[in-house]
Scaffold this motif. Structure first.
Motif, mmCIF file in Angstrom:
data_model
loop_
_atom_site.group_PDB
_atom_site.id
_atom_site.type_symbol
_atom_site.label_atom_id
_atom_site.label_comp_id
_atom_site.label_asym_id
_atom_site.label_seq_id
_atom_site.Cartn_x
_atom_site.Cartn_y
_atom_site.Cartn_z
ATOM 1 N N THR A 162 37.041 121.052 10.868
ATOM 2 C CA THR A 162 36.831 119.650 10.491
ATOM 3 C C THR A 162 35.872 119.574 9.309
ATOM 4 N N PHE A 163 36.243 118.757 8.336
ATOM 5 C CA PHE A 163 35.369 118.470 7.200
ATOM 6 C C PHE A 163 34.265 117.528 7.668
ATOM 7 N N ILE A 164 32.996 117.913 7.471
ATOM 8 C CA ILE A 164 31.908 117.084 8.010
ATOM 9 C C ILE A 164 30.846 116.688 6.974
ATOM 10 N N GLY A 165 31.001 117.117 5.733
ATOM 11 C CA GLY A 165 29.982 116.717 4.760
ATOM 12 C C GLY A 165 30.062 117.528 3.488
ATOM 13 N N GLN A 166 29.012 117.463 2.692
ATOM 14 C CA GLN A 166 29.056 118.094 1.375
ATOM 15 C C GLN A 166 27.692 118.681 1.006
ATOM 16 N N ILE A 167 27.744 119.767 0.269
ATOM 17 C CA ILE A 167 26.518 120.411 -0.220
ATOM 18 C C ILE A 167 25.989 119.617 -1.419
ATOM 19 N N THR A 168 24.674 119.427 -1.472
ATOM 20 C CA THR A 168 24.044 118.691 -2.581
ATOM 21 C C THR A 168 23.077 119.616 -3.334
ATOM 22 N N ASP A 169 22.568 119.127 -4.448
ATOM 23 C CA ASP A 169 21.584 119.955 -5.162
ATOM 24 C C ASP A 169 20.151 119.558 -4.795
ATOM 25 N N ASP A 170 20.017 118.798 -3.722
ATOM 26 C CA ASP A 170 18.696 118.369 -3.266
ATOM 27 C C ASP A 170 18.110 119.446 -2.345
ATOM 28 N N VAL A 171 17.554 120.481 -2.980
ATOM 29 C CA VAL A 171 17.228 121.730 -2.279
ATOM 30 C C VAL A 171 16.440 121.515 -0.978
ATOM 31 N N GLY A 172 16.972 122.046 0.109
ATOM 32 C CA GLY A 172 16.240 122.034 1.379
ATOM 33 C C GLY A 172 16.364 120.740 2.165
ATOM 34 N N LYS A 173 16.990 119.718 1.564
ATOM 35 C CA LYS A 173 17.085 118.425 2.245
ATOM 36 C C LYS A 173 18.419 118.309 2.987
ATOM 37 N N ILE A 174 18.346 118.066 4.296
ATOM 38 C CA ILE A 174 19.576 117.860 5.077
ATOM 39 C C ILE A 174 19.616 116.381 5.460
ATOM 40 N N GLU A 175 20.648 115.695 5.001
ATOM 41 C CA GLU A 175 20.748 114.259 5.275
ATOM 42 C C GLU A 175 21.955 113.959 6.156
ATOM 43 N N LEU A 176 21.875 112.813 6.802
ATOM 44 C CA LEU A 176 22.998 112.363 7.626
ATOM 45 C C LEU A 176 23.357 110.950 7.167
ATOM 46 N N ALA A 177 24.615 110.769 6.697
ATOM 47 C CA ALA A 177 25.083 109.439 6.291
ATOM 48 C C ALA A 177 25.670 108.770 7.529
ATOM 49 N N ARG A 178 25.081 107.640 7.887
ATOM 50 C CA ARG A 178 25.506 107.014 9.145
ATOM 51 C C ARG A 178 25.465 105.501 9.009
ATOM 52 N N GLU A 179 26.574 104.882 9.214
ATOM 53 C CA GLU A 179 26.680 103.416 9.137
ATOM 54 C C GLU A 179 25.968 102.891 7.885
ATOM 55 N N SER A 180 26.351 103.445 6.763
ATOM 56 C CA SER A 180 25.842 103.062 5.432
ATOM 57 C C SER A 180 24.347 103.326 5.218
ATOM 58 N N LYS A 181 23.721 104.025 6.163
ATOM 59 C CA LYS A 181 22.342 104.464 5.915
ATOM 60 C C LYS A 181 22.306 105.979 5.710
ATOM 61 N N ILE A 182 21.270 106.448 5.035
ATOM 62 C CA ILE A 182 21.075 107.890 4.886
ATOM 63 C C ILE A 182 19.808 108.272 5.654
ATOM 64 N N ILE A 183 19.938 109.123 6.632
ATOM 65 C CA ILE A 183 18.784 109.537 7.442
ATOM 66 C C ILE A 183 18.458 110.989 7.110
ATOM 67 N N LEU A 184 17.167 111.303 7.008
ATOM 68 C CA LEU A 184 16.777 112.701 6.793
ATOM 69 C C LEU A 184 16.812 113.419 8.143
ATOM 70 N N LEU A 185 17.509 114.561 8.158
ATOM 71 C CA LEU A 185 17.691 115.280 9.419
ATOM 72 C C LEU A 185 16.650 116.386 9.533
ATOM 73 N N GLU A 186 15.882 116.379 10.597
ATOM 74 C CA GLU A 186 14.904 117.452 10.827
ATOM 75 C C GLU A 186 15.541 118.498 11.735
ATOM 76 N N PRO A 187 15.365 119.779 11.409
ATOM 77 C CA PRO A 187 15.902 120.820 12.298
ATOM 78 C C PRO A 187 15.261 120.690 13.676
ATOM 79 N N GLN A 188 16.074 120.545 14.720
ATOM 80 C CA GLN A 188 15.515 120.411 16.056
ATOM 81 C C GLN A 188 16.118 121.401 17.032
ATOM 82 N N GLY A 189 16.738 122.433 16.489
ATOM 83 C CA GLY A 189 17.388 123.408 17.365
ATOM 84 C C GLY A 189 16.373 124.285 18.082
ATOM 85 N N PHE A 190 16.902 125.242 18.783
ATOM 86 C CA PHE A 190 16.100 126.124 19.625
ATOM 87 C C PHE A 190 15.270 127.104 18.795
ATOM 88 N N ARG A 191 14.021 127.287 19.202
ATOM 89 C CA ARG A 191 13.172 128.331 18.621
ATOM 90 C C ARG A 191 12.510 129.090 19.748
#
Lengths: 330, 330
Positions: free
Chosen positions: B299-328
């Motif tokens: 499934t296509f889920i998004g696109q790579i940007t040149d905004d180094v290190g920034k992971i964003e989530l486009a949701r209902e016309s807003k852009i949210i910055l995504l913080e890594p919250q996985g397991f450590r």
């Protein structure tokens, strides 16, 4: 589950049953290393060794650098025992949170890299995980042998001579000293030497390589559990027996210092593990060549017999049957 | 010692500093697998994963067969993430004496061999050791990639499209069910399915191989910690950023069953780890080709940007910055 050697036999049966039709694997479970065909000139050899805190090592007995050294050394010793040249390695390490917060990890890798540099071994990967309570290390080392030249355990024939590198019993003496409260940093002389042999063994890479290069060894393994046990592995794989000559066993100097009253120094050296010297067999015609090549670095200690599975010790004109008494996990 | 990712960076610096002058190692620490030159046509890829009882798995949650399956599956998934074909494996296992006496080991290997057979993976070695208290497993799997064709984490470029295989969140849902007392043997339907995804994940070998063969992926890794965390690894390695599209995220069916009140299903799927699906990037021109080749498997889920290190989530016309919250681990 029965003992660990039955367990390994059992696994070997399972892998044989499940072997893929096309396989690059030449030697799998049961030798010091697996041997895998990688190109027309060389084979890859690879080994894994797990070290567990309070089973295989104790933190209060050693500097963290020694743990790193030994983790790499035991696997390098397996590679040495195939006559291969070590190339790269992986380390998986499980660490309790309280240890993670100390300088253990930094010092562990300092010790690891010090030894790795000596043999040009490159760290390529591994894993880091948390454990509830104790440190666990899995050390993986890969090397390269000339095509079809890796030395295995199964090539010994009746009449072959048995040799060992270095002197025996030092690591066991070191273990006994550590168990009695002696520590590396506060000792000197023989005691320090014994403890160093236990904590930071030297893998016999150069001798292994030379034996392979000159095609002088018919079978080989490294001494991890003690000769009485390791020689029985070699004999089992080669379907032969062996007779050792007690007065030929090369003993570490000053072993008597650590012996109990009436304790036999030969038995101590034969049953003590972790010397990480090489035990190998060679054709009688190559005896002079070996002596010329290695001088006192290797010692002739006995001969392979056709008395399958029987390990004997010739001592003061008597022949004693030797029972494997080395270390077992289960 | 700081977090485990800093630790890995630190190790990477050490290996670079100590790199031997002549080295067959093409990619070392920091990717899913190390990549090592083995002959003129192929590279060897190899990975190690440590699994610790009560940290990475709980015995009362699963049959021993599932532990064997998962130990192999997590490493196969790393091999899949390079687009390589798995070939052989090693298992080092540390077991407390009380477990050694049960049928755990027999069943563990039964589960391991069942999965190994499916992918023609041959067991070539490893180690068995005793542990004081908890089971520790180190799973090593090696595979073969066409020369210079192993897919790495560092090849993504701004503009590349982001794809994922399968559906997300199932394994995290299974974990939540297990934590709430549900068990595989007593469940059915979605709940059984979620628990299976947690206990016995399927490595995406075929898709990985096809992506490599057709040269369709510019970067790839497997989802072990959760997309929010894993995508940040990929972006860091590739020195890019990423924007995901919330409504495109392929959700496992019936996830709502396990959500808490007001819990967000998208966040649950993005932060939940252990799906062991593949996350990869591809050139925009290859989108149709991918859809034709894999249909709904990717499934296509998004696109790579040149905004180094920034992971964003486009949701209902807003852009949210995504913080890594996985397991450590640390």
């Amino acid at each position: 589950m029965t003992g660990e050697f039955d367990f390994i036999d059992n696994l070997l049966n399972k892998t044989t049953k499940n072997k893929p039709r096309f396989s690059a694997v030449k030697i799998g479970i049961g030798d010091d290393c697996a041997v895998i065909s990688q190109n027309s000139k060389t084979d890859l050899v690879i080994t894994a060794d797990m070290l567990v805190e309070d089973i295989d090592f104790r933190l209060d007995w050693r500097r963290a650098e020694f743990v790193g050294h030994k983790a790499l050394a035991v696997s390098l010793s397996d590679v040495a025992a195939t006559g291969a040249k070590p190339l790269w390695a992986m380390i998986s390490i499980g660490i309790p949170e309280k240890i993670w917060k100390t300088d253990f990890v930094e010092k562990f890798y300092a010790g690891w890299f010090d030894l790795a540099k000596k043999f040009n071994v490159e760290l390529v990967g591994g894993d880091v995980s948390r454990t509830p309570d104790k440190i666990v290390i899995d050390s993986i080392v890969a090397g390269e042998a000339k095509k079809n030249c890796a030395i295995l355990r199964n090539g010994a024939q009746a009449g072959d001579l048995i040799f060992v590198t270095g002197k025996l019993g030092g690591a066991a003496a070191g273990l006994r000293l550590l168990e009695s409260g002696f520590r590396f940093d506060s000792e000197k002389g023989s005691r320090k030497n014994f403890i160093r042999k236990q904590l930071a063994p030297n893998p016999q890479i150069e001798i292994g390589l030379k034996l392979s290069e000159k095609k002088l060894a018919t079978a080989m393994l490294d001494l991890s559990d003690g000769i009485s046990s390791d020689l029985s592995h070699l004999c089992r794989a080669s379907k032969v027996g062996a007779r050792l000559i007690a007065e030929k066993i090369p003993l570490e100097k000053n072993l008597l210092q650590v012996l109990k009253q009436n304790e036999d120094v030969i038995s101590f050296a034969l049953n003590g593990g972790e010397d990480f010297e090489l035990l190998f067999t060679a054709r009688p015609k190559d005896k002079n060549k070996l002596e010329k090549l290695f001088g006192e670095k290797t010692t002739f200690i006995g001969q392979i017999t056709d008395d399958v599975g029987k390990i004997e010790l010739a001592r003061e004109s008597k022949i004693i049957l030797l029972e494997p008494q080395g270390f077992r996990h289960f």
